[in-house]
Design a protein around this motif. Structure first.
Motif, PDB file in Angstrom:
ATOM      1  N   LEU A  91      -9.627  -0.018   8.374  1.00  0.00           N
ATOM      2  CA  LEU A  91      -8.542  -0.673   9.108  1.00  0.00           C
ATOM      3  C   LEU A  91      -8.775  -0.638  10.614  1.00  0.00           C
ATOM      4  CD1 LEU A  91      -5.482   0.572   7.011  1.00  0.00           C
ATOM      5  CD2 LEU A  91      -6.579  -1.692   6.931  1.00  0.00           C
ATOM      6  N   ASP A  92      -9.402   0.434  11.108  1.00  0.00           N
ATOM      7  CA  ASP A  92      -9.690   0.536  12.541  1.00  0.00           C
ATOM      8  C   ASP A  92     -10.687  -0.519  13.011  1.00  0.00           C
ATOM      9  OD1 ASP A  92      -7.951   2.598  12.980  1.00  0.00           O
ATOM     10  OD2 ASP A  92      -9.478   4.167  13.084  1.00  0.00           O
ATOM     11  N   ARG A  93     -11.450  -1.076  12.111  1.00  0.00           N
ATOM     12  CA  ARG A  93     -12.428  -2.111  12.490  1.00  0.00           C
ATOM     13  C   ARG A  93     -11.785  -3.496  12.616  1.00  0.00           C
ATOM     14  NH1 ARG A  93     -18.314  -1.539  11.770  1.00  0.00           N
ATOM     15  NH2 ARG A  93     -18.688   0.690  11.864  1.00  0.00           N
ATOM     16  N   LEU A  94     -10.561  -3.642  12.136  1.00  0.00           N
ATOM     17  CA  LEU A  94      -9.865  -4.921  12.284  1.00  0.00           C
ATOM     18  C   LEU A  94      -9.362  -5.060  13.718  1.00  0.00           C
ATOM     19  CD1 LEU A  94      -7.806  -4.932   8.972  1.00  0.00           C
ATOM     20  CD2 LEU A  94      -9.604  -6.572   9.583  1.00  0.00           C
ATOM     21  N   PRO A  95      -9.519  -6.241  14.303  1.00  0.00           N
ATOM     22  CA  PRO A  95      -9.010  -6.425  15.665  1.00  0.00           C
ATOM     23  C   PRO A  95      -7.478  -6.467  15.682  1.00  0.00           C
ATOM     24  CG  PRO A  95      -9.975  -8.468  14.839  1.00  0.00           C
ATOM     25  CD  PRO A  95     -10.205  -7.416  13.789  1.00  0.00           C
ATOM     26  N   PRO A  96      -6.877  -6.338  16.864  1.00  0.00           N
ATOM     27  CA  PRO A  96      -5.411  -6.419  16.957  1.00  0.00           C
ATOM     28  C   PRO A  96      -4.911  -7.725  16.328  1.00  0.00           C
ATOM     29  CG  PRO A  96      -6.347  -5.710  19.045  1.00  0.00           C
ATOM     30  CD  PRO A  96      -7.502  -6.098  18.162  1.00  0.00           C
ATOM     31  N   ASN A  97      -3.802  -7.608  15.618  1.00  0.00           N
ATOM     32  CA  ASN A  97      -3.145  -8.738  14.952  1.00  0.00           C
ATOM     33  C   ASN A  97      -4.022  -9.457  13.933  1.00  0.00           C
ATOM     34  OD1 ASN A  97      -0.536  -8.527  16.100  1.00  0.00           O
ATOM     35  ND2 ASN A  97      -1.402  -9.280  18.019  1.00  0.00           N
ATOM     36  N   ALA A  98      -5.036  -8.794  13.427  1.00  0.00           N
ATOM     37  CA  ALA A  98      -5.928  -9.401  12.430  1.00  0.00           C
ATOM     38  C   ALA A  98      -5.182  -9.796  11.164  1.00  0.00           C
ATOM     39  CB  ALA A  98      -7.059  -8.445  12.084  1.00  0.00           C
ATOM     40  N   LEU A  99      -4.076  -9.111  10.872  1.00  0.00           N
ATOM     41  CA  LEU A  99      -3.324  -9.395   9.647  1.00  0.00           C
ATOM     42  C   LEU A  99      -2.082 -10.248   9.918  1.00  0.00           C
ATOM     43  CD1 LEU A  99      -3.625  -5.981   7.764  1.00  0.00           C
ATOM     44  CD2 LEU A  99      -5.080  -8.017   7.581  1.00  0.00           C
ATOM     45  N   ALA A 100      -1.999 -10.859  11.093  1.00  0.00           N
ATOM     46  CA  ALA A 100      -0.876 -11.766  11.383  1.00  0.00           C
ATOM     47  C   ALA A 100      -0.902 -12.896  10.364  1.00  0.00           C
ATOM     48  CB  ALA A 100      -0.975 -12.306  12.795  1.00  0.00           C
ATOM     49  N   GLY A 101       0.240 -13.184   9.776  1.00  0.00           N
ATOM     50  CA  GLY A 101       0.327 -14.220   8.752  1.00  0.00           C
ATOM     51  C   GLY A 101       0.037 -13.708   7.350  1.00  0.00           C
ATOM     52  N   THR A 102      -0.275 -12.431   7.230  1.00  0.00           N
ATOM     53  CA  THR A 102      -0.560 -11.817   5.929  1.00  0.00           C
ATOM     54  C   THR A 102       0.635 -10.996   5.489  1.00  0.00           C
ATOM     55  OG1 THR A 102      -2.926 -11.665   6.425  1.00  0.00           O
ATOM     56  CG2 THR A 102      -2.089 -10.201   4.711  1.00  0.00           C
ATOM     57  N   VAL A 103       0.980 -11.098   4.212  1.00  0.00           N
ATOM     58  CA  VAL A 103       1.997 -10.225   3.626  1.00  0.00           C
ATOM     59  C   VAL A 103       1.239  -9.063   2.996  1.00  0.00           C
ATOM     60  CG1 VAL A 103       3.785 -10.006   1.863  1.00  0.00           C
ATOM     61  CG2 VAL A 103       3.596 -12.118   3.205  1.00  0.00           C
ATOM     62  N   ALA A 104       1.548  -7.854   3.414  1.00  0.00           N
ATOM     63  CA  ALA A 104       0.870  -6.673   2.893  1.00  0.00           C
ATOM     64  C   ALA A 104       1.799  -5.903   1.953  1.00  0.00           C
ATOM     65  CB  ALA A 104       0.413  -5.765   4.029  1.00  0.00           C
ATOM     66  N   LEU A 105       1.215  -5.425   0.865  1.00  0.00           N
ATOM     67  CA  LEU A 105       1.935  -4.614  -0.118  1.00  0.00           C
ATOM     68  C   LEU A 105       1.254  -3.258  -0.202  1.00  0.00           C
ATOM     69  CD1 LEU A 105       2.380  -7.262  -2.959  1.00  0.00           C
ATOM     70  CD2 LEU A 105       4.051  -6.563  -1.243  1.00  0.00           C
ATOM     71  N   PRO A 106       1.841  -2.228   0.418  1.00  0.00           N
ATOM     72  CA  PRO A 106       1.232  -0.906   0.376  1.00  0.00           C
ATOM     73  C   PRO A 106       1.559  -0.156  -0.917  1.00  0.00           C
ATOM     74  CG  PRO A 106       3.123  -0.895   1.854  1.00  0.00           C
ATOM     75  CD  PRO A 106       2.978  -2.298   1.323  1.00  0.00           C
ATOM     76  N   LEU A 107       0.548   0.515  -1.446  1.00  0.00           N
ATOM     77  CA  LEU A 107       0.683   1.291  -2.684  1.00  0.00           C
ATOM     78  C   LEU A 107      -0.111   2.579  -2.503  1.00  0.00           C
ATOM     79  CD1 LEU A 107       0.042  -0.059  -6.259  1.00  0.00           C
ATOM     80  CD2 LEU A 107      -0.933   2.083  -5.510  1.00  0.00           C
ATOM     81  N   MET A 108       0.534   3.705  -2.758  1.00  0.00           N
ATOM     82  CA  MET A 108      -0.163   4.992  -2.683  1.00  0.00           C
ATOM     83  C   MET A 108       0.050   5.763  -3.972  1.00  0.00           C
ATOM     84  SD  MET A 108       0.403   6.188   1.275  1.00  0.00           S
ATOM     85  CE  MET A 108      -0.818   7.500   1.233  1.00  0.00           C
ATOM     86  N   VAL A 109      -1.032   6.273  -4.506  1.00  0.00           N
ATOM     87  CA  VAL A 109      -0.988   7.141  -5.682  1.00  0.00           C
ATOM     88  C   VAL A 109      -0.893   8.566  -5.165  1.00  0.00           C
ATOM     89  CG1 VAL A 109      -2.238   7.938  -7.716  1.00  0.00           C
ATOM     90  CG2 VAL A 109      -2.337   5.520  -7.058  1.00  0.00           C
ATOM     91  N   MET A 110       0.058   9.326  -5.713  1.00  0.00           N
ATOM     92  CA  MET A 110       0.274  10.688  -5.210  1.00  0.00           C
ATOM     93  C   MET A 110       0.295  11.705  -6.339  1.00  0.00           C
ATOM     94  SD  MET A 110       4.232  10.311  -4.298  1.00  0.00           S
ATOM     95  CE  MET A 110       4.957   8.993  -5.232  1.00  0.00           C
ATOM     96  N   GLY A 111      -0.212  12.883  -6.038  1.00  0.00           N
ATOM     97  CA  GLY A 111      -0.211  13.975  -7.003  1.00  0.00           C
ATOM     98  C   GLY A 111       1.095  14.738  -7.014  1.00  0.00           C
ATOM     99  N   ASP A 112       1.812  14.696  -5.923  1.00  0.00           N
ATOM    100  CA  ASP A 112       3.041  15.471  -5.788  1.00  0.00           C
ATOM    101  C   ASP A 112       4.150  14.569  -5.264  1.00  0.00           C
ATOM    102  OD1 ASP A 112       5.105  17.235  -4.722  1.00  0.00           O
ATOM    103  OD2 ASP A 112       3.618  18.839  -4.874  1.00  0.00           O
ATOM    104  N   PRO A 113       5.316  14.568  -5.921  1.00  0.00           N
ATOM    105  CA  PRO A 113       6.422  13.709  -5.474  1.00  0.00           C
ATOM    106  C   PRO A 113       6.865  13.973  -4.027  1.00  0.00           C
ATOM    107  CG  PRO A 113       6.936  14.701  -7.599  1.00  0.00           C
ATOM    108  CD  PRO A 113       5.651  15.307  -7.126  1.00  0.00           C
ATOM    109  N   ARG A 114       6.523  15.138  -3.480  1.00  0.00           N
ATOM    110  CA  ARG A 114       6.886  15.423  -2.090  1.00  0.00           C
ATOM    111  C   ARG A 114       6.185  14.478  -1.115  1.00  0.00           C
ATOM    112  NH1 ARG A 114       5.361  21.497  -1.519  1.00  0.00           N
ATOM    113  NH2 ARG A 114       3.626  20.625  -2.674  1.00  0.00           N
ATOM    114  N   HIS A 115       5.142  13.781  -1.582  1.00  0.00           N
ATOM    115  CA  HIS A 115       4.406  12.870  -0.722  1.00  0.00           C
ATOM    116  C   HIS A 115       4.888  11.426  -0.831  1.00  0.00           C
ATOM    117  CE1 HIS A 115       1.032  16.000  -1.148  1.00  0.00           C
ATOM    118  NE2 HIS A 115       1.756  16.260  -0.093  1.00  0.00           N
ATOM    119  N   ALA A 116       6.027  11.223  -1.466  1.00  0.00           N
ATOM    120  CA  ALA A 116       6.522   9.865  -1.718  1.00  0.00           C
ATOM    121  C   ALA A 116       6.756   9.064  -0.437  1.00  0.00           C
ATOM    122  CB  ALA A 116       7.804   9.912  -2.545  1.00  0.00           C
ATOM    123  N   LEU A 117       7.093   9.711   0.643  1.00  0.00           N
ATOM    124  CA  LEU A 117       7.354   8.988   1.887  1.00  0.00           C
ATOM    125  C   LEU A 117       6.082   8.572   2.615  1.00  0.00           C
ATOM    126  CD1 LEU A 117      10.442  10.835   3.394  1.00  0.00           C
ATOM    127  CD2 LEU A 117      10.337   8.551   2.395  1.00  0.00           C
TER     128      LEU A 117
END
Length: 180
Positions: A91-117
Motif C-alpha cells: 500500500l505504501d507504494r501506491l501514490p497519493p489518491n491512487a484509489l480515488a474512485g475505488t470502493v474498498a471492502l476491508p476484511l481481516m481474519v483474526m485469531g482473537d475477538p479482541r482484535h475485531a476493531l
C-alpha cells in the motif's frame, strides 16, 4: 475502471484468508451485478519484490491493477492487532489518491475477538488515506468461522450474511442501481 479486484495481504501462499477474500468478491459481485473477472493480487509471492530498491514489473502491474479497480477487496490476517507489514509495504507504494474512485471492502481474519476493531481502526484509515471510498463496515472474520479443512474452503455462511449487508452500499457508492 475495472471490476472487482481481490488483494490478499497474507504472507502465506494458499491461505484461508485468500479463500475468504475470493468468496467475498464472488458473493458481493453476484449481489451487485458486477463481474469478478478473477483478478487476484496475492502478496505472498511478492515479498522480495516489495522490499527491493529496484522497481519490479510484477509489483508495478499489481499496483496498476489495484489502482484501476472499481471494487477492491482488501483481505489480510490480523498480526499484532493490526495488518501485516507485507500489506503495508504494498500500500505504501501506491501514490497519493491512487484509489480515488475505488470502493474498498476491508476484511481481516483474526485469531482473537479482541482484535475485531483492527479492521476499522487500522485497515480502513489507510484505504481512505489512499482515496478509496469505504462505505461499509469492514468484516472482522474470526478464525473460528473458517473451515478447519482445506485452505480453499471459504466460510460461506458468514460471508453470505456480510455480502447481503454491504452490497446495497457498494452499488450506491458506485452510483449504480441495485440489481433486482
Amino acid at each position: 475502471m475495472g471490476g472487482f479486484v481481490t488483494l490478499v495481504g497474507n504472507p502465506r501462499a494458499g491461505s484461508r484468508t485468500r479463500a475468504a477474500a475470493i468468496e467475498t468478491a464472488r458473493q458481493v459481485a453476484g449481489l451487485t451485478g458486477l463481474d469478478t473477472s478473477g483478478e487476484i493480487i496475492d502478496l505472498a509471492a511478492f515479498g522480495p519484490h516489495l522490499l527491493s530498491p529496484v522497481p519490479s514489473a510484477v509489483v508495478e502491474a499489481a499496483l496498476e491493477l489495484a489502482a484501476g479497480a472499481s471494487v477492491l477487496v482488501v483481505a489480510c490476517p490480523t498480526y499484532k492487532a493490526s495488518y501485516p507489514g507485507l500489506l503495508k509495504a504494498f500500500l505504501d507504494r501506491l501514490p497519493p489518491n491512487a484509489l480515488a474512485g475505488t470502493v474498498a471492502l476491508p476484511l481481516m481474519v483474526m485469531g482473537d475477538p479482541r482484535h475485531a476493531l483492527a479492521v476499522e481502526v487500522h485497515l480502513r484509515p489507510v484505504l481512505v488515506e489512499l482515496g478509496a471510498a469505504v462505505p461499509t463496515p469492514g468484516l472482522a472474520l474470526p478464525e473460528s468461522e473458517l473451515p478447519s479443512g482445506l485452505p480453499d474452503e471459504p466460510p460461506t455462511g458468514v460471508l453470505t450474511r456480510w455480502a447481503a449487508l454491504v452490497a446495497p452500499q457498494v452499488t450506491a457508492a458506485l452510483g449504480r442501481a441495485v440489481p433486482a
